[in-house]
Design a protein around this motif. Sequence first.
Motif, PDB file in Angstrom:
ATOM      1  N   ARG A 605       0.819  -1.208   0.000  1.00  0.00           N
ATOM      2  CA  ARG A 605       0.000   0.000   0.000  1.00  0.00           C
ATOM      3  C   ARG A 605       0.859   1.268   0.000  1.00  0.00           C
ATOM      4  N   GLN A 606       2.117   1.144   0.459  1.00  0.00           N
ATOM      5  CA  GLN A 606       3.014   2.297   0.440  1.00  0.00           C
ATOM      6  C   GLN A 606       3.129   2.913  -0.946  1.00  0.00           C
ATOM      7  N   PHE A 607       3.039   2.067  -1.982  1.00  0.00           N
ATOM      8  CA  PHE A 607       3.229   2.536  -3.344  1.00  0.00           C
ATOM      9  C   PHE A 607       2.066   3.411  -3.814  1.00  0.00           C
ATOM     10  N   PRO A 610       0.030   8.918  -0.612  1.00  0.00           N
ATOM     11  CA  PRO A 610       0.620  10.194  -1.068  1.00  0.00           C
ATOM     12  C   PRO A 610       2.125  10.196  -0.901  1.00  0.00           C
ATOM     13  N   GLN A 611       2.802  10.797  -1.857  1.00  0.00           N
ATOM     14  CA  GLN A 611       4.262  10.848  -1.829  1.00  0.00           C
ATOM     15  C   GLN A 611       4.730  12.292  -1.872  1.00  0.00           C
ATOM     16  N   GLU A 612       5.851  12.535  -1.206  1.00  0.00           N
ATOM     17  CA  GLU A 612       6.433  13.861  -1.211  1.00  0.00           C
ATOM     18  C   GLU A 612       7.029  14.151  -2.583  1.00  0.00           C
ATOM     19  N   LEU A 613       6.749  15.328  -3.110  1.00  0.00           N
ATOM     20  CA  LEU A 613       7.350  15.725  -4.381  1.00  0.00           C
ATOM     21  C   LEU A 613       8.810  16.103  -4.161  1.00  0.00           C
ATOM     22  N   LEU A 614       9.660  15.705  -5.083  1.00  0.00           N
ATOM     23  CA  LEU A 614      11.089  15.994  -4.965  1.00  0.00           C
ATOM     24  C   LEU A 614      11.346  17.492  -5.087  1.00  0.00           C
ATOM     25  N   ARG A 615      12.228  17.999  -4.229  1.00  0.00           N
ATOM     26  CA  ARG A 615      12.568  19.416  -4.257  1.00  0.00           C
ATOM     27  C   ARG A 615      14.087  19.563  -4.340  1.00  0.00           C
ATOM     28  N   ASP A 616      14.531  20.684  -4.896  1.00  0.00           N
ATOM     29  CA  ASP A 616      15.955  20.965  -4.923  1.00  0.00           C
ATOM     30  C   ASP A 616      16.347  21.707  -3.644  1.00  0.00           C
ATOM     31  N   ALA A 626      10.040  14.779 -12.717  1.00  0.00           N
ATOM     32  CA  ALA A 626       9.122  13.940 -11.953  1.00  0.00           C
ATOM     33  C   ALA A 626       8.419  12.962 -12.883  1.00  0.00           C
ATOM     34  N   ARG A 627       7.796  11.956 -12.275  1.00  0.00           N
ATOM     35  CA  ARG A 627       6.891  11.063 -12.996  1.00  0.00           C
ATOM     36  C   ARG A 627       5.487  11.250 -12.434  1.00  0.00           C
ATOM     37  N   PHE A 628       4.493  10.939 -13.237  1.00  0.00           N
ATOM     38  CA  PHE A 628       3.115  11.086 -12.787  1.00  0.00           C
ATOM     39  C   PHE A 628       2.851  10.152 -11.598  1.00  0.00           C
ATOM     40  N   PRO A 629       2.441  10.673 -10.440  1.00  0.00           N
ATOM     41  CA  PRO A 629       2.120   9.792  -9.306  1.00  0.00           C
ATOM     42  C   PRO A 629       0.803   9.056  -9.534  1.00  0.00           C
ATOM     43  N   VAL A 630       0.705   7.849  -9.016  1.00  0.00           N
ATOM     44  CA  VAL A 630      -0.548   7.094  -9.080  1.00  0.00           C
ATOM     45  C   VAL A 630      -1.511   7.598  -8.016  1.00  0.00           C
ATOM     46  N   ARG A 632      -3.811  10.038  -6.323  1.00  0.00           N
ATOM     47  CA  ARG A 632      -4.506  11.164  -6.943  1.00  0.00           C
ATOM     48  C   ARG A 632      -4.129  12.496  -6.302  1.00  0.00           C
ATOM     49  N   ALA A 633      -4.016  12.545  -4.980  1.00  0.00           N
ATOM     50  CA  ALA A 633      -3.659  13.796  -4.306  1.00  0.00           C
ATOM     51  C   ALA A 633      -2.273  14.264  -4.734  1.00  0.00           C
ATOM     52  N   SER A 634      -1.319  13.323  -4.873  1.00  0.00           N
ATOM     53  CA  SER A 634       0.027  13.683  -5.314  1.00  0.00           C
ATOM     54  C   SER A 634       0.022  14.107  -6.778  1.00  0.00           C
ATOM     55  N   PHE A 635      -0.804  13.450  -7.597  1.00  0.00           N
ATOM     56  CA  PHE A 635      -0.948  13.811  -9.008  1.00  0.00           C
ATOM     57  C   PHE A 635      -1.420  15.258  -9.126  1.00  0.00           C
ATOM     58  N   GLU A 636      -2.433  15.607  -8.320  1.00  0.00           N
ATOM     59  CA  GLU A 636      -2.978  16.966  -8.364  1.00  0.00           C
ATOM     60  C   GLU A 636      -1.985  17.977  -7.799  1.00  0.00           C
ATOM     61  N   ALA A 637      -1.190  17.564  -6.798  1.00  0.00           N
ATOM     62  CA  ALA A 637      -0.175  18.461  -6.243  1.00  0.00           C
ATOM     63  C   ALA A 637       0.900  18.766  -7.283  1.00  0.00           C
ATOM     64  N   LEU A 638       1.304  17.756  -8.074  1.00  0.00           N
ATOM     65  CA  LEU A 638       2.287  17.979  -9.137  1.00  0.00           C
ATOM     66  C   LEU A 638       1.720  18.916 -10.192  1.00  0.00           C
ATOM     67  N   LEU A 639       0.447  18.738 -10.524  1.00  0.00           N
ATOM     68  CA  LEU A 639      -0.191  19.636 -11.489  1.00  0.00           C
ATOM     69  C   LEU A 639      -0.197  21.066 -10.969  1.00  0.00           C
ATOM     70  N   GLU A 640      -0.550  21.236  -9.708  1.00  0.00           N
ATOM     71  CA  GLU A 640      -0.593  22.576  -9.125  1.00  0.00           C
ATOM     72  C   GLU A 640       0.770  23.248  -9.188  1.00  0.00           C
ATOM     73  N   GLU A 641       1.828  22.501  -8.828  1.00  0.00           N
ATOM     74  CA  GLU A 641       3.179  23.066  -8.884  1.00  0.00           C
ATOM     75  C   GLU A 641       3.580  23.387 -10.318  1.00  0.00           C
ATOM     76  N   SER A 642       3.144  22.556 -11.262  1.00  0.00           N
ATOM     77  CA  SER A 642       3.505  22.776 -12.665  1.00  0.00           C
ATOM     78  C   SER A 642       2.802  24.000 -13.228  1.00  0.00           C
ATOM     79  N   MET A 643       1.592  24.264 -12.754  1.00  0.00           N
ATOM     80  CA  MET A 643       0.839  25.406 -13.274  1.00  0.00           C
ATOM     81  C   MET A 643       1.307  26.734 -12.684  1.00  0.00           C
ATOM     82  N   LYS A 644       1.967  26.677 -11.535  1.00  0.00           N
ATOM     83  CA  LYS A 644       2.543  27.918 -11.013  1.00  0.00           C
ATOM     84  C   LYS A 644       4.056  27.948 -11.199  1.00  0.00           C
TER      85      LYS A 644
END
Length: 736
Positions: A605-607, A610-616, A626-630, A632-644
Amino acid sequence: MKSRIYTLLIAALLVLTSCGSRTEEPKVETSDIRYGAEFFDLGIVCDGFAAGCGGDTDGRIYIAASRLDEAFVPRHFLYGVSRDGEPGMILAADSFLINGAEGDVWIKGLQAGADGSVWLTLSCMTSKFSGDYLWHIDQSGAELGRIKLERPAERVLVDDGQQFYAVSGASVLVLDQRQQLQFTLDAKGGTAPQPVRLSSGQAGFLVKQGDTGAEVRTVDPAAQKWGEAYPLPEECAAVYPGSGEYLFFCTSGQTLCGWNTERKTLVQLASWLDAGIHASALLGFTVDADGQILAAVQENGSAQLAMLIPGADRPEKTVLTLAAVTGNSILKQRVAQFNRTSAACRVVLKQYCTPSGEYATYEEIRQGTARLLTDLTAGKVPDMLCLEDLPGLRLGAAGMLEDLWPYIENDPDLGREAVMDHVLECAQQDGKLYTVFDSFVIKTVVGARAVVGDRTSWTLEDLRAALASMPEGCAIFSPYASKLETLKNIIYADLESYVDWESGACSFDSEDFMEILSFCNEMEAEQGGWADWYALVPEGREMLQDYGISNFITIQQHEAVFGGAVSYVGYPRRDGACGSSFGVIQPMAMTSACTDKEGAWSFLRQFLLPQELLRDTLGRVWVDNARFPVNRASFEALLEESMKLNSETDGENPFPQGMTVGGGKIFDLTYTPTTQAQYDQIMELYRAIDTLYTEDSALWEIVSEQAQPYFAGDRSVDEAARQMQSRVEIYVNELK
């Protein structure tokens, strides 16, 4: 039918034989000592770690950490960690500067010396000196000596007799105290020897000779040759200074071993993974006379202290076996993290591929796959499997894998609504989900929209019509792509269209597949490299690129290469369906023979969580890496970061990227926030895809073996297709 799978799985070895021979590995004494582990955060504030080592006699661990200053230049600090878990700063960055010089100094390496001293290898770029120094200090940081290194070397070692040893390439340079070369020892084609100070005070070197094994060698200064050698298992990756009854320590896979001087053998001491430690995360460790292990590890940018106490009371845990052909670093980190935090279960990773170098070769992976399938054939079925490099579809059709949908649906933190369910549905077999994974990419073929049209699929006729609009001599894909490579990509992108794993029916002799063979035969691969592949499209030499979409930013690269709007058409399919597919890394499965299915699910279930997005180091999310997270909350978080696109932290120019070819820049690409139109295009493709990119190396060897005579002109397309059909049918139906 499925009751026979354990005797019939031997069919999977039909083309995975001829595994070669290996030299006999040295025997290793096993130990039944159990360790209780406790972890403490060391509280070292830093941006990274440069090196670490265990002390020789003082029981401390030394850690070199780096921290960015106001100008974003890394400054190094030296810490000492004692058994109370309190790190003390021994040397600050300014302490490394020599005679009031100004500039930068970095720690390249640490080595424990006698009587609690430490040798530091420093790389200097200052106003007074640029080069390397060897600095000798005591445990308080007081200087014992400072030596300018006159010879370039990757690693430097000093033994108790003040003899110097410098590693350069695959050679060891033996120097006197004035750094005059005495003689040179060659590892004879092996990798760079790894130096280690032995508990005897001698210098030792880990030498690996490809597939002939590994050993620690001493040096005989009087005879000017290699001295005594201690054979080690081939998978030994690193050696560490010894103490007490152990001449040296080493890691064999994920197991800590020590060379027992009296018994002249290697002894297993502890499993790092069982204790919740990934061996590659080790900064340094010590082992005291009572067998207690003190280890410093780096975990997600922070340092932790682990105390492994032999014989300590700890709750009994259910042991679950996870088998993998190649267990990479990320998988081992997950196992270590789970073992560190789970109160009920402990995962033991069994890795079947032993790389002779840094990365496993194709043949080594092939042999590892054969060994794992042999164990499955013999009824040695683990609780979980990493399906990478395994024929997952065949194992699922044979009834060896557990349906994971009920576990997802009944999990209090998941359910179908918490995951990107469409990509998981594409991984189904007959409505059952046998595998989970944490992220995915879209494997596709991209072309200029003005050339291929606005679409997500096409047929061969559509492709040829588009090609007719291109300049004469233009390649469909890269002019360097071979016929076999193109055929492999087409088959793997839609393998289930050619094989019905439940019924065993195959369609490699169909008219549709023969048309695919003929299409691949049209490829004319040029000789040469890939150095200029980005230039091929702008020059009109290539119509399409076989590419992957791994995140919301990737589309900007494609638009830059093709000079405008693009379409993700995928590979052509006769039925006109989407020719793109989902690609995944490390698909995980639970076997139907699992001894504790709820325990196995607690790991799997760990896979999906939600996963932390990689940061520099500046806190920016790596939206372009990044790769698309499976989840959903992480997927939407990546989208949000990409749009800003981190505009709050980095202004208007956060991620500039210059695309280069052959040393000359083709274009400058500055990433901008993902637009709604780009997002909609990616999601349209996401919803159109109906397959998972699935590899089956045994099946592919059959197909490629029969395709090559056709491509060479020695066999007709009908003959090649019939031979494929016959051989693949046997392969698929051996499990029935």
